[in-house]
Design a protein around this motif. Structure first.
Motif, mmCIF file in Angstrom:
data_model
loop_
_atom_site.group_PDB
_atom_site.id
_atom_site.type_symbol
_atom_site.label_atom_id
_atom_site.label_comp_id
_atom_site.label_asym_id
_atom_site.label_seq_id
_atom_site.Cartn_x
_atom_site.Cartn_y
_atom_site.Cartn_z
ATOM 1 N N GLU A 153 0.961 -0.992 0.120
ATOM 2 C CA GLU A 153 0.013 -0.014 0.174
ATOM 3 C C GLU A 153 0.860 1.236 -0.116
ATOM 4 O O GLU A 153 1.492 1.697 1.065
ATOM 5 N N GLU A 165 -1.163 0.436 -9.784
ATOM 6 C CA GLU A 165 -2.229 0.564 -8.490
ATOM 7 C C GLU A 165 -3.564 -0.436 -9.124
ATOM 8 O O GLU A 165 -4.040 -0.264 -9.987
ATOM 9 N N SER A 209 -6.717 -0.488 -8.281
ATOM 10 C CA SER A 209 -7.968 0.246 -7.578
ATOM 11 C C SER A 209 -9.254 -0.032 -7.952
ATOM 12 O O SER A 209 -10.300 0.186 -7.585
ATOM 13 N N PRO A 213 -4.459 1.185 -3.268
ATOM 14 C CA PRO A 213 -4.592 2.432 -3.059
ATOM 15 C C PRO A 213 -4.390 2.825 -1.606
ATOM 16 O O PRO A 213 -4.869 2.015 -0.659
ATOM 17 N N ARG A 233 -7.384 6.827 0.603
ATOM 18 C CA ARG A 233 -8.454 7.171 -0.664
ATOM 19 C C ARG A 233 -9.182 5.609 -0.973
ATOM 20 O O ARG A 233 -9.584 5.407 -2.082
ATOM 21 N N GLN A 234 -9.219 4.830 -0.162
ATOM 22 C CA GLN A 234 -10.151 3.662 -0.366
ATOM 23 C C GLN A 234 -11.551 3.849 0.013
ATOM 24 O O GLN A 234 -11.937 4.610 1.181
#
Length: 243
Positions: free
Chosen positions: A8, A23, A25, A108, A112-113
Motif C-alpha cells: 500500500e 495500482e 484500484s 490505493p 483513498r479507499q
C-alpha cells in the motif's frame, strides 16, 4: 520471481508511486484477488513455479474443476498467464500450464479507499497474513525435522545450509511521513535489485519469500491504561539472525 501484490504506497492523490508500478484500484479486481483459494494458488505458483490445474488441486486439496475456474479468473485480471509446458515436466498431453505474472502491484492508500474497498482489503490482508504465518511455521517445522533426523547413530551428519536461512529483525525508527515514503520505495528498489530472469539465476538459488510490514506506534495518550515505556533504541533488533 513474481513480486506479489500487497504494497500500500504511502502517497497522496496526485503523487506518483515508483516507476513501473501498477495500482490495483478496481474493486472487481480486488475482490477477485481477495478470494482465499486464489491467494493460495498464487502463492503456490510464486513459490514453486508454473503448474497445471491438476498439480494445484493435488497440492492444495482442491478439485481440478475449482482450480481451473480460479485460474481463469486470475488470468482474467492479469495475475496469472498460460506458459509453454516446461521441458523438465516431460511427457505429453494437453495440460494447460500457468505461471504467476511478475509485477510491482500496489493498493490505493487507505485514505483513498472507499468503505467497501476497505472491507475487501481487510479480508485480503487477513487471509494473506494468516497464510504467511502458516507457511513460515511449516518451514520452521520442516527444518526441525531435518535437524532431528540428520544424525546417524548419534553422529551429527552434514546439515543443509538452508536450515539457517531465516533472517529476522524487529526494529523501530523515528521518521517523518515523507521519510517513511522514501524508506518504503528504497525497500522495493532493494528487492528489484535482486530480481533476475531464470536464465541468470545461479545454481543453488532458491525462492526466498520476503514480507515488509511497518506501522506507526500508537499514541500513548490514545491507549487505555497504557504504562509509560522508554523509546526503544533506533536499531533495537531483538531476535535478529544472520542468514
Amino acid at each position: 520471481m513474481a513480486q506479489e501484490p500487497g504494497a500500500e504506497p504511502l502517497v497522496r492523490q496526485g503523487e506518483e508511486t515508483s516507476r513501473g508500478s501498477t495500482e490495483l484500484s478496481d474493486l472487481a479486481t480486488l475482490k477477485a484477488l481477495a478470494q482465499p483459494r486464489r491467494q493460495r494458488m498464487l502463492q503456490h505458483l510464486t513459490v514453486h513455479g508454473p503448474a497445471t490445474s491438476a498439480t494445484l488441486a493435488r497440492a492444495l486439496g482442491l478439485n481440478t474443476g475449482a482450480t481451473s475456474y480460479h485460474l481463469r479468473e486470475l488470468a482474467r485480471y492479469g495475475f496469472v498467464e498460460e506458459v509453454d509446458r516446461p521441458m523438465e515436466a516431460g511427457g505429453h498431453g494437453r495440460e494447460r500450464w500457468w505461471r504467476a505474472v511478475p509485477g510491482d502491484r500496489r493498493f490505493p492508500p487507505r485514505s483513498r479507499q472507499s468503505p467497501e474497498m476497505r472491507l475487501v482489503m481487510d479480508e485480503l490482508n487477513h487471509h494473506a497474513y494468516a497464510a504467511d504465518l502458516e507457511l513460515f511455521e511449516q518451514m520452521q517445522m520442516q527444518v526441525q525435522r531435518q535437524l532431528r533426523t540428520r544424525g546417524v547413530d548419534g553422529e551429527v551428519g552434514e546439515a543443509d545450509p538452508w536450515v539457517d536461512a531465516f533472517p529476522y529483525s524487529r526494529g523501530s525508527i523515528r521518521l517523518t511521513l515523507p521519510e517513511l515514503r522514501a524508506f518504503f520505495e528504497e525497500y522495493i528498489a532493494l528487492l528489484n535489485r535482486y530480481k533476475r530472469p531464470e536464465a541468470d539465476t545461479p545454481p543453488g538459488a532458491r525462492t526466498v519469500l520476503t514480507r515488509f510490514l511497518a506501522f506507526p506506534a500508537p499514541d500513548i495518550d490514545a491507549v487505555p491504561d497504557a504504562a509509560p515505556a522508554n523509546h526503544p533504541a533506533p536499531h533495537d533488533r531483538p531476535g535478529s539472525e544472520p542468514s
